[in-house]
Design a protein around this motif. Structure first.
Motif, PDB file in Angstrom:
ATOM      1  N   HIS A 325      -9.193 -10.350  -6.136  1.00 60.22           N
ATOM      2  CA  HIS A 325      -9.859 -10.699  -4.884  1.00 60.22           C
ATOM      3  C   HIS A 325      -8.919 -11.568  -4.048  1.00 60.22           C
ATOM      4  N   CYS A 326      -8.956 -11.347  -2.754  1.00 61.94           N
ATOM      5  CA  CYS A 326      -8.135 -12.100  -1.809  1.00 61.94           C
ATOM      6  C   CYS A 326      -9.050 -12.857  -0.852  1.00 61.94           C
ATOM      7  N   ILE A 327      -8.749 -14.112  -0.624  1.00 60.59           N
ATOM      8  CA  ILE A 327      -9.526 -14.945   0.290  1.00 60.59           C
ATOM      9  C   ILE A 327      -8.677 -15.191   1.532  1.00 60.59           C
ATOM     10  N   THR A 328      -9.216 -14.827   2.680  1.00 65.04           N
ATOM     11  CA  THR A 328      -8.472 -14.994   3.927  1.00 65.04           C
ATOM     12  C   THR A 328      -8.943 -16.257   4.652  1.00 65.04           C
ATOM     13  N   GLU A 329      -8.233 -16.591   5.715  1.00 64.17           N
ATOM     14  CA  GLU A 329      -8.658 -17.696   6.571  1.00 64.17           C
ATOM     15  C   GLU A 329      -8.602 -17.247   8.023  1.00 64.17           C
ATOM     16  N   ARG A 330      -9.488 -17.868   8.821  1.00 64.80           N
ATOM     17  CA  ARG A 330      -9.542 -17.610  10.267  1.00 64.80           C
ATOM     18  C   ARG A 330      -9.679 -16.131  10.606  1.00 64.80           C
ATOM     19  N   PRO A 331     -10.807 -15.483  10.337  1.00 67.36           N
ATOM     20  CA  PRO A 331     -11.992 -16.040   9.667  1.00 67.36           C
ATOM     21  C   PRO A 331     -11.879 -15.956   8.149  1.00 67.36           C
ATOM     22  N   GLY A 332     -12.786 -16.685   7.481  1.00 68.77           N
ATOM     23  CA  GLY A 332     -12.796 -16.660   6.028  1.00 68.77           C
ATOM     24  C   GLY A 332     -13.480 -15.408   5.510  1.00 68.77           C
ATOM     25  N   LYS A 333     -12.731 -14.570   4.800  1.00 69.17           N
ATOM     26  CA  LYS A 333     -13.286 -13.342   4.234  1.00 69.17           C
ATOM     27  C   LYS A 333     -12.953 -13.268   2.751  1.00 69.17           C
ATOM     28  N   VAL A 334     -13.853 -12.632   2.012  1.00 67.03           N
ATOM     29  CA  VAL A 334     -13.594 -12.317   0.611  1.00 67.03           C
ATOM     30  C   VAL A 334     -13.336 -10.822   0.528  1.00 67.03           C
ATOM     31  N   LEU A 335     -12.112 -10.453   0.138  1.00 64.14           N
ATOM     32  CA  LEU A 335     -11.715  -9.048   0.030  1.00 64.14           C
ATOM     33  C   LEU A 335     -11.536  -8.686  -1.436  1.00 64.14           C
ATOM     34  N   GLN A 336     -12.002  -7.514  -1.790  1.00 63.84           N
ATOM     35  CA  GLN A 336     -11.787  -7.000  -3.143  1.00 63.84           C
ATOM     36  C   GLN A 336     -10.773  -5.870  -3.087  1.00 63.84           C
ATOM     37  N   VAL A 337      -9.739  -5.966  -3.918  1.00 62.03           N
ATOM     38  CA  VAL A 337      -8.718  -4.919  -3.980  1.00 62.03           C
ATOM     39  C   VAL A 337      -9.227  -3.824  -4.914  1.00 62.03           C
ATOM     40  N   GLU A 338      -9.421  -2.640  -4.367  1.00 66.79           N
ATOM     41  CA  GLU A 338     -10.009  -1.542  -5.134  1.00 66.79           C
ATOM     42  C   GLU A 338      -8.954  -0.830  -5.980  1.00 66.79           C
ATOM     43  N   VAL A 339      -9.437  -0.032  -6.903  1.00 69.25           N
ATOM     44  CA  VAL A 339      -8.540   0.731  -7.771  1.00 69.25           C
ATOM     45  C   VAL A 339      -7.952   1.926  -7.026  1.00 69.25           C
ATOM     46  N   THR A 340      -8.751   2.527  -6.146  1.00 72.42           N
ATOM     47  CA  THR A 340      -8.311   3.733  -5.441  1.00 72.42           C
ATOM     48  C   THR A 340      -7.397   3.377  -4.271  1.00 72.42           C
ATOM     49  N   LYS A 341      -6.522   4.309  -3.941  1.00 71.93           N
ATOM     50  CA  LYS A 341      -5.634   4.141  -2.799  1.00 71.93           C
ATOM     51  C   LYS A 341      -6.406   4.266  -1.485  1.00 71.93           C
ATOM     52  N   ALA A 342      -5.916   3.587  -0.470  1.00 72.51           N
ATOM     53  CA  ALA A 342      -6.506   3.723   0.859  1.00 72.51           C
ATOM     54  C   ALA A 342      -6.223   5.129   1.400  1.00 72.51           C
ATOM     55  N   LYS A 343      -7.119   5.634   2.214  1.00 74.32           N
ATOM     56  CA  LYS A 343      -6.935   6.964   2.799  1.00 74.32           C
ATOM     57  C   LYS A 343      -6.012   6.926   4.016  1.00 74.32           C
ATOM     58  N   GLU A 344      -5.960   5.775   4.656  1.00 74.76           N
ATOM     59  CA  GLU A 344      -5.139   5.656   5.868  1.00 74.76           C
ATOM     60  C   GLU A 344      -4.528   4.261   5.932  1.00 74.76           C
ATOM     61  N   GLY A 345      -3.307   4.204   6.379  1.00 78.51           N
ATOM     62  CA  GLY A 345      -2.638   2.917   6.539  1.00 78.51           C
ATOM     63  C   GLY A 345      -1.948   2.832   7.885  1.00 78.51           C
ATOM     64  N   LYS A 346      -1.818   1.608   8.376  1.00 79.76           N
ATOM     65  CA  LYS A 346      -1.143   1.379   9.657  1.00 79.76           C
ATOM     66  C   LYS A 346      -0.110   0.273   9.499  1.00 79.76           C
ATOM     67  N   ILE A 347       0.945   0.392  10.276  1.00 81.43           N
ATOM     68  CA  ILE A 347       1.936  -0.670  10.349  1.00 81.43           C
ATOM     69  C   ILE A 347       2.244  -0.929  11.812  1.00 81.43           C
ATOM     70  N   LEU A 348       2.135  -2.183  12.182  1.00 82.98           N
ATOM     71  CA  LEU A 348       2.486  -2.629  13.532  1.00 82.98           C
ATOM     72  C   LEU A 348       3.788  -3.395  13.430  1.00 82.98           C
ATOM     73  N   THR A 349       4.815  -2.886  14.097  1.00 78.31           N
ATOM     74  CA  THR A 349       6.143  -3.478  13.971  1.00 78.31           C
ATOM     75  C   THR A 349       6.257  -4.760  14.782  1.00 78.31           C
ATOM     76  N   PRO A 350       7.321  -5.538  14.556  1.00 77.23           N
ATOM     77  CA  PRO A 350       7.601  -6.666  15.448  1.00 77.23           C
ATOM     78  C   PRO A 350       7.944  -6.152  16.854  1.00 77.23           C
ATOM     79  N   LEU A 351       8.090  -7.074  17.767  1.00 75.80           N
ATOM     80  CA  LEU A 351       8.570  -6.724  19.104  1.00 75.80           C
ATOM     81  C   LEU A 351      10.074  -6.508  19.036  1.00 75.80           C
TER      82      LEU A 351
END
Length: 620
Positions: A325-351
């Motif tokens: 589990h991952c705890i974020t800040e601003r806002p505070g979220k509780v994320l669970q890392v699942e066993v299955t792979k994500a169906k879609e991913g995104k990457i936003l590059t630097p400027l």
């Protein structure tokens, strides 16, 4: 025939058209904190792949301060409300500690859960029914860490920095450190209890002697420690450079992770990123929380990669029900890392910065990777967030507006990893018109002085043309342009009268005719005058070695300065009778004591620098 890599092709483009085209690689690990990853893993060697998916279990209005896994349940402590959250799948229960503001520490053993709360510092013991079995008030202002061990439960405090031990139902102070204000974190290993404060020292307290001592010092303050049971891992944060910008000072920082074992520290890895929030070891992987994305160092193959769930970083990690589990800040979220792979991913590059306003061309190397769901680009002239152009779909060419900065977003659904190392974007600096910052023309007696200041955004070589305004338009003064930024001519080249001049600047030496710019600026109206002032009615008398002189100076355009000389090698300024040269005619009086005779001279100058000298012998 051997194929050339896209990056090599980019280099050839840059070499063949050095002025016209530049290539920028999309993968720059030193800027990893500027990439925004969503359900993607980006390795330190540039390989991109889909990550396990993230499920949001809980979103909190209050900051999430601490977390641990206990009996297949994730337990999270909050700030600004001092609640203990019990999260199991989609089920949420809570305990409110109304006497406190923050749940500052949580840890558990096989039987009970230990909870620290502040202010009114108290250690609570809670059973599996979420009931308080015992509580222990403490005198220090803060309770920062609870560490279960076979020897007992260790408690670390702040203001003052003290170590307590709970054995059975007895809580007693074991040690204190006057050199630290807080003891922030403790980790139990087979060596004993390792502790850190706010300094660069690593401390060790052994159960055999119950003595606390410093065992290592690092180059910078220690941010966090963790262990795999045997080896200790130490994270520090170091500022590598500082720079000053318009919107404030900025620091460039890096995170250094050390492996500490058998009394010796060795560098494990370095991250070119900002603040370190937590180190966490699980399943032969070291998880590293940071302000943007988080990092995973795999002990199996000594590989380093960045993971991300979107915008933001990870504050805490915890394992419950064999799930990370991952705890974020601003806002505070509780994320669970699942066993299955994500169906879609995104990457936003630097400027990506072209250095100046530019047109963006092709993204080279896309043909070497699996088909992407989409490639989007957006540009901006300034990196301020609200000044970006709208996103544009990439279609064999960047369609975003020409601007200095470009950002790219990839969306992928491919299960096949691919490398960003072979991808680059080309850009061609736009030629921009030179800007005339200053154009001055002045007469200084016999000289006509032209001077100017020009700024060219492209730092092109420039040509300058001076023209004179006549009835039929502007007429160049010379048959060929100038290359210097100033010029002096004889004012006698121009008859007396009023004139206007034009400065034209062109950047044709550095650009083809179709792309070159010419900029012009007109001078103010200038009067050229060749008539010197008149020195009138000079009268000089000598009585008893006392010289008395009077005269007047006249100029139709105005008298500027007047001098007198009793010696051919020295001129002395003199003011008119009214104290200021501001009229067409000024009167002067000169009295010289102890003058025995000689030649006296008067020199007058008008506002255009024309001079006239008049002399007269004065003999007793």
């Amino acid at each position: 025939m051997k194929k050339l890599s896209p990056l090599l092709l980019c280099g050839l483009v840059s070499w063949l058209f050095a002025v016209q085209s530049v290539s920028i690689p999309l993968f720059q690990w030193e800027r990893i904190q500027e990439y925004e990853l969503s359900n993607l893993v980006l390795s330190a060697n540039g390989e991109l792949s889909l990550s396990p998916s993230f499920s949001t279990l809980y979103t909190s209005e209050n900051p999430l301060w601490c977390a641990t896994g206990w009996k297949h349940t994730l337990v999270v402590g909050t700030a600004e409300g001092a609640s203990l959250l019990w999260i199991s799948g989609t089920t949420l229960q809570s305990n409110l500690f109304s006497e406190h503001a923050i749940i500052s520490a949580i840890a558990g053993d096989d039987n009970v859960l230990y909870v620290g709360a502040i202010p009114q510092t108290t250690l609570y013991v809670i059973n599996s029914k979420r009931e308080i079995e015992a509580k222990y008030p403490l005198s220090p202002a803060y309770l920062w860490s609870i560490v279960p061990s076979p020897y007992g439960i260790w408690v670390l405090t702040g203001e003052p920095a003290e170590v307590y031990l709970l054995r059975g139902n007895k809580l007693q102070k074991i040690a204190s450190l006057s050199s630290e204000r807080h003891l922030l974190k403790g980790v139990w290993t087979e060596d004993g209890l390792y502790l850190i404060g706010e300094s660069s020292f690593l401390y060790l307290l052994t159960s055999s002697s119950l003595s606390l001592r410093a065992v290592a010092e690092f180059s910078d303050p220690i941010q966090d420690i963790t262990t795999d049971g045997k080896t200790l891992y130490v994270g520090i944060q170091r500022t590598t450079s500082r720079s000053r910008r318009q919107n404030g000072d900025t620091e460039k920082q890096e995170i250094l992770i050390y492996r500490y074992e058998k009394g010796s520290a060795s560098l494990l890895t370095t991250l070119p990123t900002g603040r370190l929030s937590q180190l966490f070891f699980w399943q032969k992987k070291l998880y590293i929380g940071s302000t943007q994305n988080f990092f995973v160092y795999d002990m199996n193959d000594n590989s380093l990669s960045a993971w991300g769930y979107g915008k933001g970083g990870i504050r805490l990690f915890a394992v419950a029900g064999d799930r990370l589990h991952c705890i974020t800040e601003r806002p505070g979220k509780v994320l669970q890392v699942e066993v299955t792979k994500a169906k879609e991913g995104k990457i936003l590059t630097p400027l990506y910065d072209a250095g100046q306003k530019a047109s963006w061309g092709k993204i080279l190397g896309l043909e070497s990777i699996p088909p992407l769901a989409s490639v989007m680009t957006r540009s901006t002239l300034s990196p301020l967030p609200d000044l970006f152009e709208e996103w544009s779909l990439y279609q064999k060419q960047v369609t975003s507006q020409p601007n200095r900065y470009l950002q790219i977003q990839f969306t992928t659904t491919s299960p096949t990893p691919f490398s960003l190392r072979e991808i680059c974007v080309t850009t061609s600096p736009l030629n921009q018109a030179p800007e005339i910052l200053r154009f001055d023309v002045s007469q200084e007696g016999e000289r006509l002085v032209f001077s100017w200041t020009v700024r060219d955004p492209n730092q092109d070589n420039l040509l300058y043309t001076l023209s004179l305004k006549r009835k039929n338009g502007w007429v160049p003064l010379f048959s060929s342009p100038l290359t210097n930024s100033s010029l002096e001519l004889s004012s006698r080249m121009f008859p007396e009268g009023g004139y206007s001049f034009l400065l034209s600047v062109e950047d044709t030496p550095s650009n083809p005719p179709s792309l070159a710019f010419t900029t012009s600026r007109e001078s103010g109206f200038l009067t050229i005058d060749h008539t010197p002032p008149q020195i009138r009615n000079m009268k000089a008398t000598l009585v008893k070695n006392r010289l008395f002189c009077e005269w007047s100076v006249f100029d139709l355009k105005g008298v500027s300065r007047v001098w007198y000389s009793l010696s051919p090698l020295e001129w002395k300024p003199i003011l008119p009778e009214d104290g200021l040269c501001d009229s067409q005619e000024e009167r002067f009086t000169l009295v010289v004591e102890n003058f025995t005779g000689g030649y006296i001279q008067i020199k007058a100058e008008d506002i255009y620098g024309n001079e006239h000298v008049y002399g007269q012998w004065v003999i007793p």
